[in-house]
Design a protein around this motif. Structure first.
Motif, PDB file in Angstrom:
ATOM      1  N   MET A 121       2.197   5.979   9.316  1.00 14.17           N
ATOM      2  CA  MET A 121       2.590   6.726   8.138  1.00 14.17           C
ATOM      3  C   MET A 121       3.219   5.759   7.137  1.00 14.17           C
ATOM      4  SD  MET A 121       1.591   9.755   8.849  1.00 14.17           S
ATOM      5  CE  MET A 121       2.341  10.888   7.749  1.00 14.17           C
ATOM      6  N   THR A 122       2.885   5.957   5.879  1.00 14.47           N
ATOM      7  CA  THR A 122       3.357   5.071   4.818  1.00 14.47           C
ATOM      8  C   THR A 122       3.979   5.903   3.708  1.00 14.47           C
ATOM      9  OG1 THR A 122       1.564   3.527   5.312  1.00 14.47           O
ATOM     10  CG2 THR A 122       2.639   3.275   3.194  1.00 14.47           C
ATOM     11  N   ASP A 123       5.127   5.434   3.189  1.00 19.32           N
ATOM     12  CA  ASP A 123       5.745   6.066   2.028  1.00 19.32           C
ATOM     13  C   ASP A 123       5.148   5.474   0.769  1.00 19.32           C
ATOM     14  OD1 ASP A 123       7.403   7.726   3.506  1.00 19.32           O
ATOM     15  OD2 ASP A 123       9.100   6.351   3.444  1.00 19.32           O
ATOM     16  N   ILE A 124       4.649   6.357  -0.108  1.00 17.98           N
ATOM     17  CA  ILE A 124       4.033   5.954  -1.367  1.00 17.98           C
ATOM     18  C   ILE A 124       4.678   6.778  -2.475  1.00 17.98           C
ATOM     19  CG2 ILE A 124       1.888   5.928  -2.708  1.00 17.98           C
ATOM     20  CD1 ILE A 124       0.394   5.683  -0.017  1.00 17.98           C
ATOM     21  N   TRP A 125       5.092   6.121  -3.555  1.00 12.45           N
ATOM     22  CA  TRP A 125       5.623   6.817  -4.721  1.00 12.45           C
ATOM     23  C   TRP A 125       4.624   6.668  -5.860  1.00 12.45           C
ATOM     24  CZ3 TRP A 125       8.453   4.086  -1.303  1.00 12.45           C
ATOM     25  CH2 TRP A 125       9.576   4.715  -0.748  1.00 12.45           C
ATOM     26  N   TYR A 126       4.251   7.808  -6.446  1.00 14.44           N
ATOM     27  CA  TYR A 126       3.323   7.808  -7.575  1.00 14.44           C
ATOM     28  C   TYR A 126       3.778   8.892  -8.534  1.00 14.44           C
ATOM     29  CZ  TYR A 126      -0.918   8.311 -10.320  1.00 14.44           C
ATOM     30  OH  TYR A 126      -1.807   8.386 -11.363  1.00 14.44           O
ATOM     31  N   GLU A 127       3.948   8.524  -9.791  1.00 17.73           N
ATOM     32  CA  GLU A 127       4.372   9.462 -10.829  1.00 17.73           C
ATOM     33  C   GLU A 127       5.674  10.172 -10.444  1.00 17.73           C
ATOM     34  OE1 GLU A 127       2.477  10.180 -13.988  1.00 17.73           O
ATOM     35  OE2 GLU A 127       2.011   8.148 -13.322  1.00 17.73           O
ATOM     36  N   GLY A 128       6.592   9.414  -9.812  1.00 17.60           N
ATOM     37  CA  GLY A 128       7.905   9.942  -9.470  1.00 17.60           C
ATOM     38  C   GLY A 128       7.946  10.824  -8.237  1.00 17.60           C
ATOM     39  N   LYS A 129       6.840  10.965  -7.533  1.00 16.89           N
ATOM     40  CA  LYS A 129       6.800  11.813  -6.351  1.00 16.89           C
ATOM     41  C   LYS A 129       6.542  10.979  -5.104  1.00 16.89           C
ATOM     42  CE  LYS A 129       4.808  15.977  -4.441  1.00 16.89           C
ATOM     43  NZ  LYS A 129       3.841  17.038  -4.552  1.00 16.89           N
ATOM     44  N   LEU A 130       7.258  11.320  -4.026  1.00 22.00           N
ATOM     45  CA  LEU A 130       7.098  10.627  -2.748  1.00 22.00           C
ATOM     46  C   LEU A 130       6.028  11.322  -1.912  1.00 22.00           C
ATOM     47  CD1 LEU A 130       7.936   8.671  -0.448  1.00 22.00           C
ATOM     48  CD2 LEU A 130       9.709  10.347   0.158  1.00 22.00           C
ATOM     49  N   TYR A 131       5.108  10.517  -1.384  1.00 17.82           N
ATOM     50  CA  TYR A 131       4.094  10.991  -0.447  1.00 17.82           C
ATOM     51  C   TYR A 131       4.243  10.182   0.828  1.00 17.82           C
ATOM     52  CZ  TYR A 131       1.941  12.802  -4.715  1.00 17.82           C
ATOM     53  OH  TYR A 131       1.699  13.452  -5.905  1.00 17.82           O
ATOM     54  N   THR A 132       4.373  10.837   1.964  1.00 17.36           N
ATOM     55  CA  THR A 132       4.390  10.153   3.255  1.00 17.36           C
ATOM     56  C   THR A 132       3.080  10.506   3.936  1.00 17.36           C
ATOM     57  OG1 THR A 132       6.796  10.303   3.357  1.00 17.36           O
ATOM     58  CG2 THR A 132       5.651   9.823   5.409  1.00 17.36           C
ATOM     59  N   VAL A 133       2.165   9.527   3.934  1.00 14.44           N
ATOM     60  CA  VAL A 133       0.789   9.792   4.368  1.00 14.44           C
ATOM     61  C   VAL A 133       0.278   8.652   5.240  1.00 14.44           C
ATOM     62  CG1 VAL A 133       0.231  11.157   2.310  1.00 14.44           C
ATOM     63  CG2 VAL A 133      -0.153   8.695   2.289  1.00 14.44           C
ATOM     64  N   PRO A 134      -0.741   8.931   6.066  1.00 12.09           N
ATOM     65  CA  PRO A 134      -1.416   7.837   6.751  1.00 12.09           C
ATOM     66  C   PRO A 134      -2.190   7.031   5.710  1.00 12.09           C
ATOM     67  CG  PRO A 134      -2.227   9.989   7.539  1.00 12.09           C
ATOM     68  CD  PRO A 134      -1.260  10.234   6.434  1.00 12.09           C
ATOM     69  N   ALA A 135      -2.056   5.725   5.751  1.00 11.23           N
ATOM     70  CA  ALA A 135      -2.730   4.859   4.775  1.00 11.23           C
ATOM     71  C   ALA A 135      -3.079   3.532   5.421  1.00 11.23           C
ATOM     72  CB  ALA A 135      -1.822   4.624   3.569  1.00 11.23           C
ATOM     73  N   VAL A 136      -4.119   2.912   4.888  1.00 14.46           N
ATOM     74  CA  VAL A 136      -4.503   1.565   5.307  1.00 14.46           C
ATOM     75  C   VAL A 136      -4.346   0.661   4.094  1.00 14.46           C
ATOM     76  CG1 VAL A 136      -6.372   0.086   6.125  1.00 14.46           C
ATOM     77  CG2 VAL A 136      -6.115   2.398   7.051  1.00 14.46           C
ATOM     78  N   ILE A 137      -3.583  -0.419   4.266  1.00 10.21           N
ATOM     79  CA  ILE A 137      -3.386  -1.396   3.196  1.00 10.21           C
ATOM     80  C   ILE A 137      -4.009  -2.705   3.645  1.00 10.21           C
ATOM     81  CG2 ILE A 137      -1.711  -2.629   1.782  1.00 10.21           C
ATOM     82  CD1 ILE A 137       0.276  -0.315   2.572  1.00 10.21           C
ATOM     83  N   ASP A 138      -4.942  -3.189   2.853  1.00  7.80           N
ATOM     84  CA  ASP A 138      -5.636  -4.443   3.153  1.00  7.80           C
ATOM     85  C   ASP A 138      -5.245  -5.456   2.093  1.00  7.80           C
ATOM     86  OD1 ASP A 138      -7.334  -6.419   4.036  1.00  7.80           O
ATOM     87  OD2 ASP A 138      -9.165  -5.420   3.350  1.00  7.80           O
ATOM     88  N   HIS A 139      -4.416  -6.435   2.484  1.00  7.87           N
ATOM     89  CA  HIS A 139      -3.998  -7.476   1.550  1.00  7.87           C
ATOM     90  C   HIS A 139      -5.113  -8.509   1.450  1.00  7.87           C
ATOM     91  CE1 HIS A 139       0.084  -6.063   1.026  1.00  7.87           C
ATOM     92  NE2 HIS A 139       0.014  -5.690   2.287  1.00  7.87           N
ATOM     93  N   LEU A 140      -5.623  -8.691   0.226  1.00  8.25           N
ATOM     94  CA  LEU A 140      -6.777  -9.567   0.037  1.00  8.25           C
ATOM     95  C   LEU A 140      -6.364 -11.012  -0.202  1.00  8.25           C
ATOM     96  CD1 LEU A 140      -8.841  -7.196  -2.258  1.00  8.25           C
ATOM     97  CD2 LEU A 140      -9.035  -7.507   0.209  1.00  8.25           C
ATOM     98  N   THR A 141      -5.538 -11.233  -1.213  1.00  6.79           N
ATOM     99  CA  THR A 141      -5.196 -12.605  -1.567  1.00  6.79           C
ATOM    100  C   THR A 141      -3.785 -12.693  -2.118  1.00  6.79           C
ATOM    101  OG1 THR A 141      -5.982 -12.382  -3.834  1.00  6.79           O
ATOM    102  CG2 THR A 141      -7.566 -13.197  -2.221  1.00  6.79           C
ATOM    103  N   GLU A 142      -3.301 -13.895  -2.131  1.00 10.84           N
ATOM    104  CA  GLU A 142      -2.061 -14.229  -2.815  1.00 10.84           C
ATOM    105  C   GLU A 142      -2.321 -15.605  -3.413  1.00 10.84           C
ATOM    106  OE1 GLU A 142       2.230 -14.938  -1.160  1.00 10.84           O
ATOM    107  OE2 GLU A 142       1.656 -12.836  -0.911  1.00 10.84           O
TER     108      GLU A 142
END
Length: 92
Positions: A1-22
């Motif tokens: 489960m991941t906490d995501i804030w978008y437009e001032g609202k918190l969503y706690t949802v299953p998510a996959v984050i794939d870091h591509l580059t730095e």
């Protein structure tokens, strides 16, 4: 489960984050800032979990490993119930 804030609202949802580059960012003329890098990532979430499709050009905050990263949504797509966001950020 991941906490995501978008437009001032918190969503706690299953998510996959794939870091591509730095990578080193391109510096325009007159910009002498050192040690700033461009981070890119892909975020995959279910539309059923979040109920909206985040829009390109907006900020999204994602809690990762105990800290919150702020990204700009560079591309947003929705297909067959899955939302795919291409994200970008500048970090030190």
């Amino acid at each position: 489960m991941t906490d995501i804030w978008y437009e001032g609202k918190l969503y706690t949802v299953p998510a996959v984050i794939d870091h591509l580059t730095e990578a080193d960012r391109q510096q325009p003329g007159g910009d002498h800032s050192e040690g700033i890098y461009r981070a890119e990532a892909m975020l995959y979430i279910s539309h059923a979990d979040i109920g909206i499709v985040p829009q390109k050009g907006r900020e999204i905050e994602i809690e990762e490993a105990g800290s919150v990263s702020v990204y700009m949504i560079e591309k947003s797509s929705y297909e067959a119930g899955e939302i795919v966001l291409e994200l970008g950020a500048y970090i030190e």
